[in-house]
Design a protein around this motif. Structure first.
Motif: not given
Length: 506
Positions: A333-335, A381, A397-398
């Motif tokens: 989930r994180r960049r 992400e 995706s986001l």
């Protein structure tokens, strides 16, 4: 069971123990080592590279570290744990390790048997805890001194077991054997009970003379050298069962003045809670994934393995698949520039394999133009929406863009929760946020920084991953903090007795 008289046999578990430790992994083992009377002193020839810390140590060279002011010694130190005593003990055992140095410990250990505090360490399996559950895994771990416990160098032990050391990698089962051997060679076996399962730990508020139904088996407290003192307060009742050779469960009941939680956090893997997550091709632990690889279930598969998570366990899975020529889709989930990513906290020189994974996360990410890469593709992400019965996953995706991929397997490694079902409210009330479950990262047990006693429950201690120390090198600080706290209280009790205070009834 009635409260025992001073002349009772030590086999009688109605004796109130000064300490019961729940969990027999590295945290519990190290605590038992120090409660057994092993004391760390500044070595006569040692010079710590931190000159301020060294001058503080010189001030009380004649005292063991257990008998010194831990807050004073910890002041100004920085390290990769949020617990100051963990940072202190780590820098004494491995000076300047984070700068890539392999300096020897500045401590030497003495066994001072008069400091022995009677205790039992209860565990489900043999000493070593969760490390024994990794047997059969393909995972290898960085060689070095991170895994060792005080008084027995891991390198010395393993070099006596192997004829030739291949590089700097060791298998989890070797670490598990080291911990089991450690308990034996340090003479700690009398304090350990295996095959024990805890069902309740409750504070006693009733009269100490209350009876019991007498139906429980005694967990033997023989050989624990329990003083015939009535100054040990019966604060806790620990109930559970012991699995014996024929597979049957025999209940037991113990009483303790203090309880230490050293269970780790690997009991219950965290789930995504999405559709299809219970399909058999979706794994939730490294041992499961490693076993599938070692049994050849993924050999020759063209479809990639999906790995979900951005922590070290997910990185281990990436390495495991990569080293076995299995293509990887890595979703998190994180960049990649997120400063809270664990890779940002690890020195490149000491953890080259994890930085290799991080480099791939940054440089081999998915794009519409390139599609999947042959060996590894990262999806920063992104999150998994669902799994389907025909072994596909749907990613999002986001921006909301969805993608579907065919898989050979999926491994969800997004953390785990401890099993504290034996405590009231599942132990949630002990955390920084009492409305959430206890987790290593986001909601550890709230403790006093120097004694490791739970802020919200007196005479209950927590150490290791439960308080955010996931690395073996840092969980040893918990043993120091707890031992100092108990030793200090014991001294106060003895002074109280010597001055004639009280009537001898706890």
């Amino acid at each position: 069971m009635p409260l025992v008289e001073e002349t009772s046999l030590l086999e009688d578990s109605s004796v109130t123990l000064p300490m019961v430790v729940i969990g027999n992994g590295p945290s519990g083992i190290c605590l038992s080592y120090m409660l057994s009377g092993y004391r760390p002193y500044l070595s006569s020839e040692a010079i710590h590279p931190n000159t301020i810390l060294h001058s503080k140590l010189e001030e009380a060279r004649h005292l063991s570290i257990v008998d010194q002011d831990l807050e004073y010694l910890s002041e100004g130190l920085e390290g990769r744990s949020s617990n100051p005593v963990a940072v202190l003990f780590d820098t004494l055992l491995h000076p300047d390790a984070d700068f890539g140095y392999d300096y020897p410990s500045v401590l030497h250990w003495k066994l001072e048997q008069h400091h022995y505090i009677p205790h039992l360490v209860l565990g489900k399996g043999p000493p070593g805890g969760a490390w024994h559950n990794m047997e059969g895994s393909m995972l290898t771990i960085s060689f070095g001194n991170w895994m060792e416990l005080p008084g027995l160098k891991f390198k010395d032990w393993i070099s006596s077991k192997r004829r030739n050391l291949k590089g700097d990698r060791v298998m989890p089962e070797e670490i598990a054997r080291y911990y089991k051997h450690y308990v034996k060679v340090m003479g700690l076996q009398k304090n350990f009970r295996e095959n024990t399962y805890i069902t309740s730990v409750s504070r006693l508020y009733r009269d100490h003379q209350d009876g019991d139904d007498g139906q429980d088996r005694n967990i033997s407290t023989q050989h624990l050298q329990i003083e015939k003192s009535t100054f040990i307060k019966r604060n806790w009742e620990i109930r559970g069962y012991q699995r014996i050779a024929d597979g049957s469960h025999v209940p037991f009941c113990l009483f303790a003045e203090n309880v230490a939680l050293a269970t780790g956090t690997l009991d219950s893997p965290a789930h995504l809670d999405i559709e299809g997550e219970d399909f058999p091709f979706v794994f939730h632990s490294m041992p499961e994934f490693g076993a599938a690889i070692s049994k050849g279930k993924l050999r020759g598969k063209v479809d990639p393995v999906l790995i979900v998570g951005s922590g070290l366990t997910a990185a281990d899975a990436v390495l495991c698949a990569y080293n076995n020529n299995i293509p990887v889709i890595h979703v998190f989930r994180r960049r990649v520039t997120d400063p809270s990513l664990i890779f940002k906290q690890l020195p490149k020189k000491l953890y080259p394999e994890y930085h290799k994974v991080y480099h791939m996360m940054c440089t081999q990410s998915y794009s519409v133009d390139s599609n999947l890469l042959s060996d590894y593709t990262s999806f920063p992400e992104h999150h998994v929406l669902s799994f389907t019965s025909d072994m596909k996953c749907i990613l999002q995706s986001l921006s909301g863009l969805k993608k579907i991929f065919k898989l050979s397997a999926a491994v969800v490694l997004i953390g785990s929760h401890p099993n504290l079902s034996f405590l009231k409210e599942q132990g949630c009330y002990l955390g920084h946020n009492s409305s959430q479950p206890i987790t290593c990262k986001s909601n550890p047990v709230e403790i006093d920084a120097y004694t490791y006693e739970c802020v919200k429950e007196a005479n209950l201690f927590a150490l290791g991953p439960l308080v955010g120390d996931n690395f073996v090198r840092f969980l040893k600080g918990g043993a120091l903090g707890v031992t100092r706290c108990l030793a200090t209280r014991q001294k106060k009790k003895h002074l109280f007795v010597e001055r004639g205070g009280g009537d001898g009834i706890a």
